[in-house]
Design a protein around this motif. Structure first.
Motif, PDB file in Angstrom:
ATOM      1  N   CYS A   1      32.278  36.648 -44.921  1.00 34.96           N
ATOM      2  CA  CYS A   1      31.212  37.259 -44.130  1.00 34.96           C
ATOM      3  C   CYS A   1      30.756  36.267 -43.061  1.00 34.96           C
ATOM      4  CB  CYS A   1      30.043  37.616 -45.043  1.00 34.96           C
ATOM      5  SG  CYS A   1      28.570  38.111 -44.166  1.00 34.96           S
ATOM      6  N   ALA A   2      30.796  36.683 -41.806  1.00 43.26           N
ATOM      7  CA  ALA A   2      30.397  35.787 -40.722  1.00 43.26           C
ATOM      8  C   ALA A   2      28.885  35.582 -40.709  1.00 43.26           C
ATOM      9  CB  ALA A   2      30.848  36.357 -39.382  1.00 43.26           C
TER      10      ALA A   2
ATOM     11  N   TRP B   1      34.727  35.567 -40.765  1.00 42.70           N
ATOM     12  CA  TRP B   1      35.430  36.706 -41.368  1.00 42.70           C
ATOM     13  C   TRP B   1      36.773  36.324 -41.985  1.00 42.70           C
ATOM     14  CZ3 TRP B   1      32.520  40.490 -42.638  1.00 42.70           C
ATOM     15  CH2 TRP B   1      31.414  40.854 -41.855  1.00 42.70           C
ATOM     16  N   ASP B   2      37.302  35.145 -41.631  1.00 37.96           N
ATOM     17  CA  ASP B   2      38.572  34.699 -42.222  1.00 37.96           C
ATOM     18  C   ASP B   2      38.350  33.701 -43.346  1.00 37.96           C
ATOM     19  OD1 ASP B   2      39.999  36.214 -40.367  1.00 37.96           O
ATOM     20  OD2 ASP B   2      39.963  34.588 -38.898  1.00 37.96           O
ATOM     21  N   ASP B   3      37.100  33.357 -43.600  1.00 37.81           N
ATOM     22  CA  ASP B   3      36.787  32.320 -44.585  1.00 37.81           C
ATOM     23  C   ASP B   3      36.381  32.971 -45.914  1.00 37.81           C
ATOM     24  OD1 ASP B   3      36.155  29.757 -45.654  1.00 37.81           O
ATOM     25  OD2 ASP B   3      34.036  30.154 -45.242  1.00 37.81           O
ATOM     26  N   PHE B   4      37.384  33.179 -46.776  1.00 38.52           N
ATOM     27  CA  PHE B   4      37.107  33.780 -48.081  1.00 38.52           C
ATOM     28  C   PHE B   4      36.656  32.713 -49.065  1.00 38.52           C
ATOM     29  CE2 PHE B   4      39.455  37.162 -46.135  1.00 38.52           C
ATOM     30  CZ  PHE B   4      38.925  38.315 -46.700  1.00 38.52           C
ATOM     31  N   ALA B   5      35.586  32.984 -49.773  1.00 38.94           N
ATOM     32  CA  ALA B   5      35.055  32.035 -50.749  1.00 38.94           C
ATOM     33  C   ALA B   5      34.483  32.803 -51.931  1.00 38.94           C
ATOM     34  CB  ALA B   5      33.964  31.178 -50.101  1.00 38.94           C
ATOM     35  N   SER B   6      34.362  32.114 -53.064  1.00 38.37           N
ATOM     36  CA  SER B   6      33.769  32.734 -54.249  1.00 38.37           C
ATOM     37  C   SER B   6      32.256  32.640 -54.167  1.00 38.37           C
ATOM     38  CB  SER B   6      34.239  32.015 -55.514  1.00 38.37           C
ATOM     39  OG  SER B   6      35.606  32.269 -55.711  1.00 38.37           O
ATOM     40  N   GLN B   7      31.595  33.739 -54.493  1.00 39.72           N
ATOM     41  CA  GLN B   7      30.143  33.758 -54.483  1.00 39.72           C
ATOM     42  C   GLN B   7      29.642  34.447 -55.745  1.00 39.72           C
ATOM     43  OE1 GLN B   7      26.588  35.523 -51.688  1.00 39.72           O
ATOM     44  NE2 GLN B   7      28.432  34.755 -50.721  1.00 39.72           N
ATOM     45  N   SER B   8      28.828  33.748 -56.507  1.00 44.76           N
ATOM     46  CA  SER B   8      28.282  34.325 -57.726  1.00 44.76           C
ATOM     47  C   SER B   8      27.030  35.130 -57.403  1.00 44.76           C
ATOM     48  CB  SER B   8      27.938  33.231 -58.731  1.00 44.76           C
ATOM     49  OG  SER B   8      27.264  33.810 -59.838  1.00 44.76           O
ATOM     50  N   LEU B   9      26.963  36.339 -57.936  1.00 47.71           N
ATOM     51  CA  LEU B   9      25.788  37.176 -57.736  1.00 47.71           C
ATOM     52  C   LEU B   9      24.811  37.051 -58.901  1.00 47.71           C
ATOM     53  CD1 LEU B   9      27.206  40.544 -56.366  1.00 47.71           C
ATOM     54  CD2 LEU B   9      26.442  38.548 -55.099  1.00 47.71           C
ATOM     55  N   GLY B  10      25.239  36.332 -59.944  1.00 44.81           N
ATOM     56  CA  GLY B  10      24.385  36.219 -61.118  1.00 44.81           C
ATOM     57  C   GLY B  10      24.898  37.088 -62.254  1.00 44.81           C
ATOM     58  N   THR B  11      24.009  37.423 -63.167  1.00 40.46           N
ATOM     59  CA  THR B  11      24.409  38.088 -64.404  1.00 40.46           C
ATOM     60  C   THR B  11      24.144  39.592 -64.383  1.00 40.46           C
ATOM     61  OG1 THR B  11      23.870  36.074 -65.601  1.00 40.46           O
ATOM     62  CG2 THR B  11      24.109  38.069 -66.908  1.00 40.46           C
TER      63      THR B  11
END
Length: 132
Positions: free
Chosen positions: A56-57, A83-93
């Motif tokens: 997400c930019a 938009w080309d930078d994919f990364a892991s993002q935790s939203l929580g539980t």
């Protein structure tokens, strides 16, 4: 172990479609945008960490809700570098009822050029230590 739900296996609606080149769901432009997965097997009850593989930019993004058969989790996304930078993002539980069969994700607010590009959703059972 963790359950991975791939973008290509999702059922998109409200403009959300699978982009084969990017291997990601795109078209998250409105509050009708959503994606649904059928889980590979019914889940055990308990808490699951929801981790998104996404891009997400800066200046784009918004708020998303993740829902299983009963419980929901709502979070505001953090932009990646572009938009080309994919990364892991935790939203929580996300709490899950026994034998949950589906997972859905819906845009609540959308900023800039769209919510995100979504490559995968990972459900990590909290009873297990996460890998190093």
């Amino acid at each position: 172990g963790p359950i991975t739900l791939a973008a290509k296996d999702a059922n998109g609606s409200g403009g959300v479609v699978f982009n084969k080149q990017k291997d990601a769901l795109e078209g998250w432009k409105s509050k009708e945008a959503s994606a649904t997965w059928t889980l590979p097997f019914p889940l055990k009850a308990g808490g699951y960490e929801v981790v998104l593989e996404m891009a997400c930019a800066p200046g784009s993004g918004g708020k998303i809700t993740v829902k299983e058969d009963f419980h929901t989790l709502t979070r505001t996304l953090t932009a990646t570098k572009g938009w080309d930078d994919f990364a892991s993002q935790s939203l929580g539980t996300l709490r899950v009822k026994a034998n949950a069969t589906g997972l859905s994700m819906t845009a609540l607010t959308v900023e800039g050029d769209g919510l995100f590009l979504l490559r995968a959703v990972k459900l990590v059972p909290l009873s297990e230590p996460s890998p190093p």
